[in-house]
Write a protein that holds these residues in place. Structure first.
Motif, PDB file in Angstrom:
ATOM      1  N   ILE A 133       0.832  -1.219   0.000  1.00 47.22           N
ATOM      2  CA  ILE A 133       0.000   0.000   0.000  1.00 47.22           C
ATOM      3  C   ILE A 133       0.860   1.260   0.000  1.00 47.22           C
ATOM      4  CG2 ILE A 133      -1.566   1.392   1.425  1.00 47.22           C
ATOM      5  CD1 ILE A 133      -2.935  -1.266   2.204  1.00 47.22           C
ATOM      6  N   ILE A 134       1.822   1.354   0.932  1.00 41.21           N
ATOM      7  CA  ILE A 134       2.639   2.563   0.987  1.00 41.21           C
ATOM      8  C   ILE A 134       3.576   2.650  -0.214  1.00 41.21           C
ATOM      9  CG2 ILE A 134       2.518   2.678   3.494  1.00 41.21           C
ATOM     10  CD1 ILE A 134       5.466   1.808   3.564  1.00 41.21           C
ATOM     11  N   SER A 135       3.884   1.503  -0.827  1.00 43.04           N
ATOM     12  CA  SER A 135       4.713   1.520  -2.027  1.00 43.04           C
ATOM     13  C   SER A 135       4.006   2.248  -3.166  1.00 43.04           C
ATOM     14  CB  SER A 135       5.062   0.092  -2.467  1.00 43.04           C
ATOM     15  OG  SER A 135       5.897  -0.547  -1.526  1.00 43.04           O
ATOM     16  N   PHE A 136       2.683   2.178  -3.178  1.00 44.04           N
ATOM     17  CA  PHE A 136       1.901   2.899  -4.189  1.00 44.04           C
ATOM     18  C   PHE A 136       1.600   4.328  -3.745  1.00 44.04           C
ATOM     19  CE2 PHE A 136       1.038  -1.383  -5.713  1.00 44.04           C
ATOM     20  CZ  PHE A 136       1.037  -1.210  -7.095  1.00 44.04           C
ATOM     21  N   GLN A 137       1.315   4.502  -2.458  1.00 44.85           N
ATOM     22  CA  GLN A 137       0.897   5.807  -1.959  1.00 44.85           C
ATOM     23  C   GLN A 137       2.027   6.830  -1.910  1.00 44.85           C
ATOM     24  OE1 GLN A 137      -0.812   5.099   1.877  1.00 44.85           O
ATOM     25  NE2 GLN A 137      -2.838   4.653   1.066  1.00 44.85           N
ATOM     26  N   THR A 147      -2.415  17.112  -0.552  1.00 45.29           N
ATOM     27  CA  THR A 147      -3.689  17.689  -0.998  1.00 45.29           C
ATOM     28  C   THR A 147      -4.086  17.186  -2.384  1.00 45.29           C
ATOM     29  OG1 THR A 147      -3.286  19.691   0.302  1.00 45.29           O
ATOM     30  CG2 THR A 147      -4.942  19.823  -1.437  1.00 45.29           C
ATOM     31  N   LYS A 148      -3.147  17.170  -3.298  1.00 48.21           N
ATOM     32  CA  LYS A 148      -3.454  16.745  -4.657  1.00 48.21           C
ATOM     33  C   LYS A 148      -3.587  15.223  -4.774  1.00 48.21           C
ATOM     34  CE  LYS A 148      -1.247  20.668  -6.958  1.00 48.21           C
ATOM     35  NZ  LYS A 148      -0.182  21.092  -7.908  1.00 48.21           N
ATOM     36  N   ALA A 149      -2.836  14.497  -3.962  1.00 49.78           N
ATOM     37  CA  ALA A 149      -2.811  13.039  -4.099  1.00 49.78           C
ATOM     38  C   ALA A 149      -3.788  12.321  -3.173  1.00 49.78           C
ATOM     39  CB  ALA A 149      -1.397  12.516  -3.841  1.00 49.78           C
ATOM     40  N   LYS A 150      -4.407  13.063  -2.223  1.00 49.14           N
ATOM     41  CA  LYS A 150      -5.232  12.395  -1.209  1.00 49.14           C
ATOM     42  C   LYS A 150      -6.433  11.680  -1.818  1.00 49.14           C
ATOM     43  CE  LYS A 150      -8.061  16.456  -0.061  1.00 49.14           C
ATOM     44  NZ  LYS A 150      -8.480  17.370   1.028  1.00 49.14           N
ATOM     45  N   THR A 151      -6.883  12.145  -2.990  1.00 42.10           N
ATOM     46  CA  THR A 151      -8.016  11.503  -3.655  1.00 42.10           C
ATOM     47  C   THR A 151      -7.703  10.054  -3.992  1.00 42.10           C
ATOM     48  OG1 THR A 151      -8.578  13.633  -4.651  1.00 42.10           O
ATOM     49  CG2 THR A 151      -9.644  11.678  -5.575  1.00 42.10           C
ATOM     50  N   PHE A 152      -6.412   9.766  -4.177  1.00 35.25           N
ATOM     51  CA  PHE A 152      -6.017   8.431  -4.625  1.00 35.25           C
ATOM     52  C   PHE A 152      -5.366   7.597  -3.526  1.00 35.25           C
ATOM     53  CE2 PHE A 152      -5.676  11.442  -8.164  1.00 35.25           C
ATOM     54  CZ  PHE A 152      -6.554  10.864  -9.070  1.00 35.25           C
ATOM     55  N   TRP A 153      -5.254   8.163  -2.288  1.00 36.12           N
ATOM     56  CA  TRP A 153      -4.529   7.445  -1.246  1.00 36.12           C
ATOM     57  C   TRP A 153      -5.199   6.122  -0.881  1.00 36.12           C
ATOM     58  CZ3 TRP A 153      -5.724   5.579   3.579  1.00 36.12           C
ATOM     59  CH2 TRP A 153      -6.937   5.990   4.133  1.00 36.12           C
ATOM     60  N   LEU A 155      -6.833   4.251  -2.960  1.00 39.54           N
ATOM     61  CA  LEU A 155      -6.918   3.392  -4.135  1.00 39.54           C
ATOM     62  C   LEU A 155      -6.277   2.015  -3.938  1.00 39.54           C
ATOM     63  CD1 LEU A 155      -7.950   3.251  -7.036  1.00 39.54           C
ATOM     64  CD2 LEU A 155      -5.762   4.221  -7.795  1.00 39.54           C
ATOM     65  N   PRO A 156      -5.057   1.922  -3.388  1.00 40.63           N
ATOM     66  CA  PRO A 156      -4.464   0.588  -3.189  1.00 40.63           C
ATOM     67  C   PRO A 156      -5.301  -0.312  -2.297  1.00 40.63           C
ATOM     68  CG  PRO A 156      -2.812   2.306  -2.951  1.00 40.63           C
ATOM     69  CD  PRO A 156      -4.140   2.991  -2.993  1.00 40.63           C
ATOM     70  N   ILE A 157      -5.863   0.253  -1.208  1.00 36.61           N
ATOM     71  CA  ILE A 157      -6.708  -0.532  -0.307  1.00 36.61           C
ATOM     72  C   ILE A 157      -7.960  -0.997  -1.042  1.00 36.61           C
ATOM     73  CG2 ILE A 157      -8.018  -0.502   1.851  1.00 36.61           C
ATOM     74  CD1 ILE A 157      -6.114   1.588   2.898  1.00 36.61           C
ATOM     75  N   LEU A 158      -8.543  -0.096  -1.847  1.00 37.66           N
ATOM     76  CA  LEU A 158      -9.743  -0.435  -2.610  1.00 37.66           C
ATOM     77  C   LEU A 158      -9.461  -1.557  -3.608  1.00 37.66           C
ATOM     78  CD1 LEU A 158     -12.703   0.211  -3.307  1.00 37.66           C
ATOM     79  CD2 LEU A 158     -11.859   1.909  -4.946  1.00 37.66           C
ATOM     80  N   ILE A 159      -8.317  -1.474  -4.286  1.00 39.47           N
ATOM     81  CA  ILE A 159      -7.950  -2.515  -5.255  1.00 39.47           C
ATOM     82  C   ILE A 159      -7.778  -3.862  -4.565  1.00 39.47           C
ATOM     83  CG2 ILE A 159      -6.133  -3.289  -6.840  1.00 39.47           C
ATOM     84  CD1 ILE A 159      -5.645  -0.362  -7.535  1.00 39.47           C
ATOM     85  N   ILE A 160      -7.098  -3.858  -3.413  1.00 37.19           N
ATOM     86  CA  ILE A 160      -6.898  -5.103  -2.663  1.00 37.19           C
ATOM     87  C   ILE A 160      -8.241  -5.679  -2.216  1.00 37.19           C
ATOM     88  CG2 ILE A 160      -5.990  -6.060  -0.498  1.00 37.19           C
ATOM     89  CD1 ILE A 160      -3.626  -4.123  -0.792  1.00 37.19           C
ATOM     90  N   ALA A 161      -9.148  -4.789  -1.749  1.00 33.38           N
ATOM     91  CA  ALA A 161     -10.474  -5.242  -1.312  1.00 33.38           C
ATOM     92  C   ALA A 161     -11.258  -5.841  -2.470  1.00 33.38           C
ATOM     93  CB  ALA A 161     -11.249  -4.079  -0.701  1.00 33.38           C
TER      94      ALA A 161
END
Length: 216
Positions: A133-137, A147-153, A155-161
């Protein structure tokens, strides 16, 4: 400034947000959630989400307080800043995991349930997933800021789920998979460890590259 001092500065900036009150609220929610489920092991899976959430706090506070900009203004080595943030993420994971295990042990004792070795398996999987997760974030945070990237933070958890739900839908019998895992534990552990190391190494390299080019 060395890495140790930079980590301390990040921790100091985060300290006001991690008060005793917040700790009690978080622990209370976790206890309630563990009690209403059949097994307190579910608490260990919650630690993954908490660790991922808390590991992004240093970027939020660093951006809002101007600490990240100061690092650049005073020409602090970008490599040290990046490595320090990754080390801090590891420390956060350890602390949250210890909290999760403590709650797991308390609920297990109250419910008179044995503390099995499956706990170690869950902690190990949490470590693998957290590393991925942190490797992607982190490269996104270092490139664009929180601020700009928080929309996608998330995303890795969602993909894993989603992957987990898809596997759960198509795979009806997990016994063969479980047997394979049990029969090849060492190989799987080594393989997952190598996978996490590779992901983190690539992530750190990208983060350093992005952070050096970032303008504040």
């Amino acid at each position: 400034m060395n890495i140790k001092k930079q980590i301390k500065l990040d921790i100091i900036s985060m300290k006001p947000y991690y008060t005793l009150k917040n700790l009690i609220i978080l622990s209370g929610i976790s206890l309630i959630y563990s009690f209403i489920n059949e097994s307190p092991v579910v608490m260990l899976s919650m630690t993954l989400t908490f660790a991922a959430m808390f590991s992004s706090t240093s970027f939020l506070l660093g951006e809002n307080s101007g600490i990240d900009a100061l690092y650049k203004i005073f020409s602090i080595d970008s490599k040290k800043v990046v490595i320090g943030r990754y080390i801090l993420a590891g420390l956060i994971f350890i602390v949250v995991s210890l909290l999760g295990f403590s709650i797991y042990a308390i609920v297990s004792l109250i419910k008179n349930m044995p503390i099995g070795l499956d706990m170690l398996m869950y902690l190990g999987m949490n470590f693998v997933l957290f590393g991925i997760i942190i490797s992607f974030q982190y490269p996104m945070f270092f490139k664009s800021g929180y601020t700009k990237a928080k929309t996608f933070w998330f995303l890795p958890i969602l993909i894993i789920a989603i992957i987990g739900m898809i596997l759960g839908y198509f795979i009806k019998d997990f016994d063969p998979i479980l047997n394979f895992v049990l029969e090849n534990q060492r190989m799987i552990i080594v393989g997952l460890f190598i996978l996490v190391v590779v992901f983190l190494a690539v992530s750190i390299i990208l983060s350093i590259k992005f952070y050096k080019k970032r303008d504040f």
